[in-house]
Design a protein around this motif. Structure first.
Motif, PDB file in Angstrom:
ATOM      1  N   SER A  38       0.664  -1.126  -0.057  1.00  0.00           N
ATOM      2  CA  SER A  38      -0.126   0.075   0.122  1.00  0.00           C
ATOM      3  C   SER A  38       0.981   1.286   0.048  1.00  0.00           C
ATOM      4  CB  SER A  38      -0.953   0.126   1.066  1.00  0.00           C
ATOM      5  OG  SER A  38      -1.669  -1.030   1.075  1.00  0.00           O
ATOM      6  N   LEU A  39       1.914   1.497   0.868  1.00  0.00           N
ATOM      7  CA  LEU A  39       2.871   2.510   0.843  1.00  0.00           C
ATOM      8  C   LEU A  39       3.338   2.413  -0.477  1.00  0.00           C
ATOM      9  CD1 LEU A  39       3.969   4.988   2.246  1.00  0.00           C
ATOM     10  CD2 LEU A  39       5.672   3.354   3.226  1.00  0.00           C
ATOM     11  N   ALA A  40       3.934   1.568  -1.024  1.00  0.00           N
ATOM     12  CA  ALA A  40       4.637   1.606  -2.461  1.00  0.00           C
ATOM     13  C   ALA A  40       3.798   1.987  -3.446  1.00  0.00           C
ATOM     14  CB  ALA A  40       5.189   0.218  -2.707  1.00  0.00           C
ATOM     15  N   LYS A  41       2.473   1.791  -3.307  1.00  0.00           N
ATOM     16  CA  LYS A  41       1.703   2.210  -4.442  1.00  0.00           C
ATOM     17  C   LYS A  41       1.640   3.934  -4.278  1.00  0.00           C
ATOM     18  CE  LYS A  41      -3.232   2.621  -5.578  1.00  0.00           C
ATOM     19  NZ  LYS A  41      -4.696   2.341  -5.045  1.00  0.00           N
ATOM     20  N   ILE A  42       1.343   4.362  -2.941  1.00  0.00           N
ATOM     21  CA  ILE A  42       1.468   6.047  -2.737  1.00  0.00           C
ATOM     22  C   ILE A  42       2.570   6.552  -3.296  1.00  0.00           C
ATOM     23  CG2 ILE A  42       1.213   7.619  -1.206  1.00  0.00           C
ATOM     24  CD1 ILE A  42      -1.298   6.207  -1.403  1.00  0.00           C
ATOM     25  N   VAL A  43       3.878   5.846  -2.972  1.00  0.00           N
ATOM     26  CA  VAL A  43       5.108   6.553  -3.317  1.00  0.00           C
ATOM     27  C   VAL A  43       5.148   6.493  -4.758  1.00  0.00           C
ATOM     28  CG1 VAL A  43       7.639   6.060  -3.074  1.00  0.00           C
ATOM     29  CG2 VAL A  43       6.134   5.847  -1.136  1.00  0.00           C
ATOM     30  N   ASN A  44       4.781   5.541  -5.467  1.00  0.00           N
ATOM     31  CA  ASN A  44       5.101   5.306  -6.889  1.00  0.00           C
ATOM     32  C   ASN A  44       4.215   6.479  -7.449  1.00  0.00           C
ATOM     33  OD1 ASN A  44       6.710   2.993  -8.019  1.00  0.00           O
ATOM     34  ND2 ASN A  44       5.752   2.193  -6.292  1.00  0.00           N
ATOM     35  N   ILE A  45       2.938   6.525  -7.404  1.00  0.00           N
ATOM     36  CA  ILE A  45       1.932   7.489  -7.767  1.00  0.00           C
ATOM     37  C   ILE A  45       2.657   9.107  -7.644  1.00  0.00           C
ATOM     38  CG2 ILE A  45      -0.220   9.004  -7.365  1.00  0.00           C
ATOM     39  CD1 ILE A  45      -1.269   6.274  -6.519  1.00  0.00           C
ATOM     40  N   LEU A  46       3.159   9.447  -6.355  1.00  0.00           N
ATOM     41  CA  LEU A  46       3.637  10.885  -6.280  1.00  0.00           C
ATOM     42  C   LEU A  46       5.021  10.620  -7.188  1.00  0.00           C
ATOM     43  CD1 LEU A  46       3.138  11.240  -2.651  1.00  0.00           C
ATOM     44  CD2 LEU A  46       1.919  12.187  -4.559  1.00  0.00           C
ATOM     45  N   ALA A  47       5.854   9.613  -7.166  1.00  0.00           N
ATOM     46  CA  ALA A  47       7.064   9.762  -7.892  1.00  0.00           C
ATOM     47  C   ALA A  47       6.727  10.027  -9.576  1.00  0.00           C
ATOM     48  CB  ALA A  47       7.818   8.324  -7.855  1.00  0.00           C
ATOM     49  N   ARG A  48       5.808   9.264 -10.048  1.00  0.00           N
ATOM     50  CA  ARG A  48       5.391   9.368 -11.413  1.00  0.00           C
ATOM     51  C   ARG A  48       5.121  10.727 -11.657  1.00  0.00           C
ATOM     52  NH1 ARG A  48       2.479   4.298 -10.461  1.00  0.00           N
ATOM     53  NH2 ARG A  48       0.584   5.791 -10.505  1.00  0.00           N
ATOM     54  N   HIS A  49       4.526  11.511 -11.012  1.00  0.00           N
ATOM     55  CA  HIS A  49       4.049  12.737 -11.196  1.00  0.00           C
ATOM     56  C   HIS A  49       4.988  13.915 -10.634  1.00  0.00           C
ATOM     57  CE1 HIS A  49       0.318  10.636 -11.559  1.00  0.00           C
ATOM     58  NE2 HIS A  49       0.211  11.700 -12.449  1.00  0.00           N
TER      59      HIS A  49
END
Length: 143
Positions: A82-93
């Motif tokens: 779950s945390l990896a999902k959040i971090v990845n979303i922000l990193a992509r942007h």
């Protein structure tokens, strides 16, 4: 939709946290999450509390240097990835996370994560667009 975080700048000396925690307790305020970052001489004690304005007043009246910072709070399933999902979303942007800390609610179904980013509004929009539930001040009070 950001939530308020209390930051207290504190000398790294015996008894300083007693002043802080006593001030908050005596004001009848609950602490929901905390983080301490320290160096040899001073620290920053960051708190998510049920009444940030009242906490600021209580702390300032006891001689503490206090600021209120807007941070992003998210609620994520308490499960691997779950945390990896959040971090990845922000990193992509291209949204950099300056710091973060987490806490688990009583239900244990969700974890709450506090994120400090340069642009709260952009992070909130991107996270919401990607199905992430944001926390609001009322969520903190009702935990």
């Amino acid at each position: 939709m950001a939530i308020k975080q209390i930051s207290i700048f504190v000398e790294n000396k015996e008894g300083k946290l007693v002043t802080i925690t006593d001030s908050i307790a005596n004001a009848g305020i609950d602490i929901r999450a905390l983080s301490v970052a320290d160096t040899q001489d001073f620290g920053i004690f960051r708190l998510i509390v049920t009444d940030p304005e009242k906490a600021k007043e209580a702390l300032e009246s006891s001689g503490c240097f206090v600021s209120i910072t807007q941070v992003v709070g998210v609620s994520i399933p308490d499960e691997p990835g779950s945390l990896a999902k959040i971090v990845n979303i922000l990193a992509r942007h291209s949204i950099n996370i300056e710091y973060m800390y987490a806490f688990i609610t009583v239900s244990k179904k969700y974890a709450s994560v506090v994120l400090r980013v340069a642009d709260n509004e952009a992070a909130e929009r991107i996270l919401t667009d990607n199905g992430v539930r944001l926390l609001v001040e009322d969520d903190i009070v009702s935990m």
